[in-house]
Design a protein around this motif. Structure first.
Motif, short mmCIF file in Angstrom:
data_model
loop_
_atom_site.label_atom_id
_atom_site.label_comp_id
_atom_site.label_asym_id
_atom_site.label_seq_id
_atom_site.Cartn_x
_atom_site.Cartn_y
_atom_site.Cartn_z
N ALA A 1 25.02 11.12 15.33
CA ALA A 1 23.76 11.03 15.54
C ALA A 1 23.05 12.27 16.17
CB ALA A 1 23.25 9.65 16.20
N ARG A 2 23.68 13.02 17.02
CA ARG A 2 23.21 14.20 17.61
C ARG A 2 23.67 15.50 17.45
NH1 ARG A 2 23.63 10.59 22.84
NH2 ARG A 2 21.95 9.17 22.32
N SER A 3 24.34 15.55 16.47
CA SER A 3 25.07 16.73 15.69
C SER A 3 24.53 17.32 14.62
CB SER A 3 26.67 16.59 15.55
OG SER A 3 27.45 17.53 15.22
N PHE A 4 23.83 18.57 14.80
CA PHE A 4 23.25 19.11 13.66
C PHE A 4 23.69 20.26 13.36
CE2 PHE A 4 20.22 15.84 15.48
CZ PHE A 4 19.63 15.45 14.53
N ALA A 5 23.49 21.06 11.83
CA ALA A 5 23.98 22.28 11.64
C ALA A 5 22.65 22.93 11.05
CB ALA A 5 24.83 21.97 10.28
N ALA A 6 22.82 24.22 11.50
CA ALA A 6 21.57 25.12 11.17
C ALA A 6 21.90 25.87 9.70
CB ALA A 6 21.43 26.40 12.15
N ASN A 7 21.37 25.51 8.56
CA ASN A 7 21.80 25.96 7.46
C ASN A 7 21.42 27.31 7.09
OD1 ASN A 7 23.05 23.44 6.86
ND2 ASN A 7 20.70 22.65 6.25
N ALA A 8 22.00 28.10 6.16
CA ALA A 8 21.57 29.47 5.76
C ALA A 8 20.41 29.56 5.06
CB ALA A 8 22.62 30.00 4.55
N ASP A 9 19.72 28.58 4.45
CA ASP A 9 18.43 28.55 4.08
C ASP A 9 17.31 28.15 5.03
OD1 ASP A 9 18.81 25.71 4.41
OD2 ASP A 9 18.30 25.31 2.40
N GLY A 10 17.50 28.04 6.40
CA GLY A 10 16.93 27.91 7.41
C GLY A 10 16.45 26.42 7.79
N THR A 11 17.16 25.42 6.87
CA THR A 11 16.92 24.09 7.10
C THR A 11 17.97 23.55 8.08
OG1 THR A 11 18.46 23.48 5.45
CG2 THR A 11 15.96 23.63 5.00
N ILE A 12 17.62 22.31 8.78
CA ILE A 12 18.45 21.78 9.66
C ILE A 12 18.95 20.50 9.13
CG2 ILE A 12 18.92 20.79 12.14
CD1 ILE A 12 16.87 22.80 12.84
N SER A 13 20.33 20.34 9.08
CA SER A 13 20.81 18.99 8.47
C SER A 13 21.93 18.26 9.44
CB SER A 13 21.59 19.43 7.26
OG SER A 13 21.07 19.80 6.32
N PRO A 14 22.02 17.22 9.82
CA PRO A 14 23.00 16.45 10.20
C PRO A 14 24.29 17.04 9.77
CG PRO A 14 21.60 14.69 9.19
CD PRO A 14 21.41 16.01 8.59
N HIS A 15 25.28 17.29 10.84
CA HIS A 15 26.60 17.72 10.43
C HIS A 15 27.32 16.96 9.38
CE1 HIS A 15 27.35 20.87 13.92
NE2 HIS A 15 27.63 21.17 12.68
N LYS A 16 27.27 15.66 9.49
CA LYS A 16 28.16 14.73 8.70
C LYS A 16 27.32 14.59 7.36
CE LYS A 16 31.62 13.89 11.40
NZ LYS A 16 32.87 14.10 11.25
N ALA A 17 26.19 14.91 7.04
CA ALA A 17 25.20 14.81 5.84
C ALA A 17 24.66 16.13 5.44
CB ALA A 17 24.44 13.58 6.14
N PRO A 18 24.97 17.13 4.83
CA PRO A 18 24.51 18.26 4.65
C PRO A 18 23.45 18.25 3.59
CG PRO A 18 26.97 18.24 3.94
CD PRO A 18 26.46 17.25 4.84
N HIS A 19 23.65 17.14 2.85
CA HIS A 19 22.60 16.85 1.73
C HIS A 19 21.21 16.26 2.28
CE1 HIS A 19 24.42 12.96 2.61
NE2 HIS A 19 23.16 12.45 1.89
N LEU A 20 21.17 16.00 3.56
CA LEU A 20 19.89 15.76 4.25
C LEU A 20 19.26 16.95 4.86
CD1 LEU A 20 20.78 12.19 5.64
CD2 LEU A 20 19.64 12.55 3.34
N VAL A 21 18.13 17.09 5.05
CA VAL A 21 17.48 18.05 6.01
C VAL A 21 16.27 17.35 6.76
CG1 VAL A 21 18.14 19.99 4.35
CG2 VAL A 21 15.88 18.76 4.19
N LEU A 22 15.96 17.83 7.89
CA LEU A 22 15.04 17.38 8.79
C LEU A 22 13.70 17.88 7.95
CD1 LEU A 22 15.79 18.49 12.19
CD2 LEU A 22 16.58 16.47 11.13
N GLY A 23 12.62 17.01 7.88
CA GLY A 23 11.52 17.21 7.48
C GLY A 23 10.64 15.93 7.19
N ILE A 24 9.64 16.18 6.51
CA ILE A 24 8.75 14.80 6.25
C ILE A 24 8.41 14.99 4.79
CG2 ILE A 24 7.75 14.90 8.48
CD1 ILE A 24 5.24 16.31 7.34
#
Length: 111
Positions: A82-105
């Motif tokens: 729940a607290r582990s995130f990845a900074a993706n090459a395209d500038g988005t941020i995703s949960p480490h365990k769910a790279p298909h999801l990104v932070l946003g609205i």
């Protein structure tokens, strides 16, 4: 803006999106996984609410209170993702365990 308490071990502040004037916060990305806010309540980390790593779940900044200080970054043993995130090459941020999801609205949330 005051933290809410949960379970006697956590303080949290709801995260949201909006106008950058006024209540915007600055965060840093640390240790390759934590989105950290050092605000008026000390260090808090971005967390997927209730550990529900799925589309549409809201986010909070969370902090362990005195009995659980070490848990601010570690999380609970049953939900460390729940607290582990990845900074993706395209500038988005995703949960480490769910790279298909990104932070946003979504547009519907803005209405």
């Amino acid at each position: 803006l005051a933290p809410k308490h949960a379970g006697g071990q956590w303080r949290y502040v709801d995260a949201g999106a909006g106008d950058t004037r006024g209540k915007a916060v600055s965060v840093s990305f640390e240790d390759g996984q934590f989105v950290v806010w050092r605000g008026p309540f000390g260090e808090m980390v971005l967390c997927i609410s209730m550990g529900k790593v799925q589309a549409g779940t809201h986010l909070v900044f969370v902090q362990g209170i005195p009995l659980a200080e070490k848990c601010t970054r570690e999380g609970t043993p049953s939900k460390p993702q729940a607290r582990s995130f990845a900074a993706n090459a395209d500038g988005t941020i995703s949960p480490h365990k769910a790279p298909h999801l990104v932070l946003g609205i979504t547009e519907e949330k803005m209405r």
